[in-house]
Design an enzyme around this catalytic site. Structure first.
Site, mmCIF file in Angstrom:
data_model
loop_
_atom_site.group_PDB
_atom_site.id
_atom_site.type_symbol
_atom_site.label_atom_id
_atom_site.label_comp_id
_atom_site.label_asym_id
_atom_site.label_seq_id
_atom_site.Cartn_x
_atom_site.Cartn_y
_atom_site.Cartn_z
ATOM 1 N N LYS A 192 0.858 -1.182 0.000
ATOM 2 C CA LYS A 192 0.000 0.000 0.000
ATOM 3 C C LYS A 192 0.899 1.239 0.000
ATOM 4 O O LYS A 192 1.450 1.629 1.023
ATOM 5 C CB LYS A 192 -0.916 -0.009 1.228
ATOM 6 C CG LYS A 192 -2.025 1.064 1.189
ATOM 7 C CD LYS A 192 -1.525 2.361 1.775
ATOM 8 C CE LYS A 192 -2.528 3.485 1.594
ATOM 9 N NZ LYS A 192 -1.951 4.810 1.790
ATOM 10 N N GLY A 245 6.595 5.432 8.314
ATOM 11 C CA GLY A 245 5.824 6.668 8.268
ATOM 12 C C GLY A 245 5.886 7.376 9.607
ATOM 13 O O GLY A 245 6.829 7.204 10.386
ATOM 14 N N SER A 246 4.881 8.143 9.903
ATOM 15 C CA SER A 246 4.889 8.978 11.107
ATOM 16 C C SER A 246 4.621 8.165 12.361
ATOM 17 O O SER A 246 3.979 7.109 12.332
ATOM 18 C CB SER A 246 3.829 10.078 10.983
ATOM 19 O OG SER A 246 2.528 9.532 11.122
ATOM 20 N N GLU A 268 8.711 1.507 11.408
ATOM 21 C CA GLU A 268 9.818 2.461 11.341
ATOM 22 C C GLU A 268 9.175 3.827 11.271
ATOM 23 O O GLU A 268 8.555 4.185 10.270
ATOM 24 C CB GLU A 268 10.699 2.187 10.124
ATOM 25 C CG GLU A 268 12.050 2.905 10.193
ATOM 26 C CD GLU A 268 12.030 4.289 9.567
ATOM 27 O OE1 GLU A 268 11.958 5.281 10.343
ATOM 28 O OE2 GLU A 268 12.071 4.382 8.341
ATOM 29 N N CYS A 303 13.567 10.596 7.266
ATOM 30 C CA CYS A 303 13.346 10.280 8.683
ATOM 31 C C CYS A 303 14.622 10.412 9.500
ATOM 32 O O CYS A 303 14.577 10.692 10.702
ATOM 33 C CB CYS A 303 12.751 8.881 8.836
ATOM 34 S SG CYS A 303 13.735 7.571 8.087
ATOM 35 N N GLU A 402 9.114 16.512 14.567
ATOM 36 C CA GLU A 402 9.619 16.172 13.244
ATOM 37 C C GLU A 402 8.937 17.055 12.201
ATOM 38 O O GLU A 402 7.721 17.012 12.048
ATOM 39 C CB GLU A 402 9.376 14.699 12.936
ATOM 40 C CG GLU A 402 10.013 14.257 11.625
ATOM 41 C CD GLU A 402 9.845 12.779 11.340
ATOM 42 O OE1 GLU A 402 10.797 12.160 10.874
ATOM 43 O OE2 GLU A 402 8.743 12.259 11.594
#
Length: 498
Positions: A192, A245-246, A268, A303, A402
């Protein structure tokens, strides 16, 4: 093979490219069951590239059913590792052979410079797939120490159906970090991609089939996180969910796993990485160049971006001046120009986020040293200057949250202990760098840092042999290296009485 060396070359190629936006399920391109689509808009100039299938629960059910049927058939899972290896390596070769198309799709879709789409994303994706293929027939099972009349076998088996949700900043590379070990281990995968960058994932589905993977082994479902992403995370027949992702979304995925079938969840997530420069760094010019690239590369949408620059107070002013000078080489340009170092921010929402943090930095009392503006608005694209804030303290939003943009916060320290305390004072723990000529100081600092990766006298080091992942709210599990295979296999103990 055509050699494309100019912006005009790439623009001509883009004009000729037929961009596909359908889902890829059981070896075929298909519309979403609902017929819904969304516009794929390039951040380079605001034009619509194509309409993309907006998948949801119905599509997830079909993809999972096909993935499960393929897995249970054994057509892929039961192949000898050496046979899967051949197909996976062929997949890597096809990524390389289609490298220009994949690089162009990545650049048009999310705005990164074509030079890096080619050199970093395509090459890195192929390398990741090939490395996992090469590794899979070299991973041994174990025998337990047993009495003479018993045998204890410890074996690993493919876990089954894997859902992989990947981000928009390195869409193809992050996908291949996951696809490599997942596919080589014998699993069926549903990929996805982010709705902000779905195009290369769809192409990867085609190439996997061409490489010889059976239908249903790799399926691709474009769509939104709150629709098809949520459907996969809650699905009772998905065995493992892997995500980059976040941190916010990572936490929600853990909840979904608990609400459904307790599927394995490997995450992650975010980072706020400290780049620590001591006065005795071996070469301050090299350190400054590295600090500039650590925040400006990929528009800061990384990241592991070195977004907190911790500098020993005695050299701070001189060092910051060096960083600002280096950033003159990291100014936005047209992403299809092979000379461009900094491209477009992925979409308007992210541009607004970056500009909002720049405003917060000023409001918090930090000193803007350079940058801070949106540039090239006449192109219709989304470009922002790399920005440096001095006189930052670690409690300011620009130092704690972030940003995912080219915004650097400079923080000073006086002692190694103070540097470590500032570095560790964060919710995240993904990566860090240490610059010093003192080997003892380097080791002591590295050991004290609560991060999954530490780089000494450089930034963003490592290759496929080294694990990638973090501590704390930067996630769990590891991508890359042999450790990545642990996420995609179950351990079985078989005890035999002779």
């Amino acid at each position: 093979m055509t050699s494309r060396t100019s912006r005009q070359d790439w623009e001509l190629f883009a004009d000729s490219l037929a961009i596909k936006g359908q889902a890829f399920i059981n070896g075929e391109h298909t519309d979403a069951v609902s017929g819904d689509t969304f516009s794929c808009i390039s951040p380079i100039d605001g034009r619509t590239l194509t309409q993309v299938a907006s998948c949801d629960l119905a599509d997830a059910n079909i993809a999972v059913a096909n993935a499960r049927a393929t897995f249970e058939s054994g057509s892929w899972a039961h192949l000898p590792p050496a046979e899967r290896k051949k197909v996976v390596i062929r997949f890597a070769e096809l990524i390389e052979e289609n490298g220009d198309e994949l690089a162009l799709l990545e650049t048009l879709d999310m705005g990164k410079p074509i030079r890096y789409s080619k050199a970093v994303d395509v090459n890195g994706a192929a390398r990741a797939i090939r490395w996992s293929g090469e590794a899979v027939d070299k991973i041994y099972d174990e025998l337990a120490p047993t009495p003479h009349n018993e045998i204890g076998m410890i074996t690993r088996e493919p876990i089954g159906v894997v859902a992989a949700i990947v981000p928009w900043n390195f869409p193809m590379l992050m996908a291949c970090w996951k696809l490599g070990p997942a596919l080589a281990s014998g699993n069926s995968v549903i990929l996805k991609p982010s709705e902000k960058s779905p195009l290369t994932a769809i192409k990867l589905g085609e190439l996997a089939l061409e490489a010889g993977m059976p239908k249903g082994v790799l399926n691709v479902l474009p769509g939104y996180g709150h629709t098809v992403g949520k459907a996969l995370a809650l699905h009772m027949d998905v065995d493992t969910l892997v995500f980059t992702g976040s941190t916010k979304i990572a936490k929600q995925l853990m909840i979904y796993a608990g609400e459904s079938n307790m599927k394995r969840v490997w995450l992650e997530a975010g980072g706020k990485s400290p780049n620590i420069v001591f006065a005795d760094a071996p070469n301050l010019d090299v350190a400054a160049a590295s600090a500039a690239s650590a925040i400006a590369f990929n528009q800061g949408e990384v990241c592991t971006a070195g977004s907190r620059l911790l500098v020993e107070a005695s050299i701070k002013d001189a060092f910051v001046a060096k960083v600002v000078e280096q950033l003159k080489d990291w100014q936005p340009g047209h992403p299809l120009d092979p000379q461009t170092q900094v491209g477009a921010v992925v979409d308007q929402q992210q541009l607004d986020t970056v500009l909002g943090y720049i405003e917060k930095g000023t409001q918090s009392g930090a000193t803007m040293v350079c940058g801070g503006r949106r540039v090239m608005p006449d192109t219709g694209g989304l470009f922002v200057e790399p920005t440096v804030f001095d006189n930052v303290n670690n409690e300011m939003p620009i130092a704690r949250e972030e940003i995912f943009g080219p915004v650097l916060s400079v923080i000073t320290f006086d002692t190694p202990e103070q540097a470590v305390a500032i570095a560790n004072d964060t919710d995240y723990g993904l990566a860090a760098a240490v610059w010093t000529s003192d080997i003892s100081k380097a080791h002591k600092t590295a050991k004290a840092l609560r991060t999954g990766m530490v780089w000494i006298n450089h930034y963003d080091g490592g290759d496929m042999t080294a694990p990638f992942g973090g501590y704390k709210q930067s996630g769990n599990g590891r991508d890359k290296s042999l450790h990545a295979f642990e996420k995609y296999t179950e351990v079985k103990a078989t005890w035999i009485a002779l």
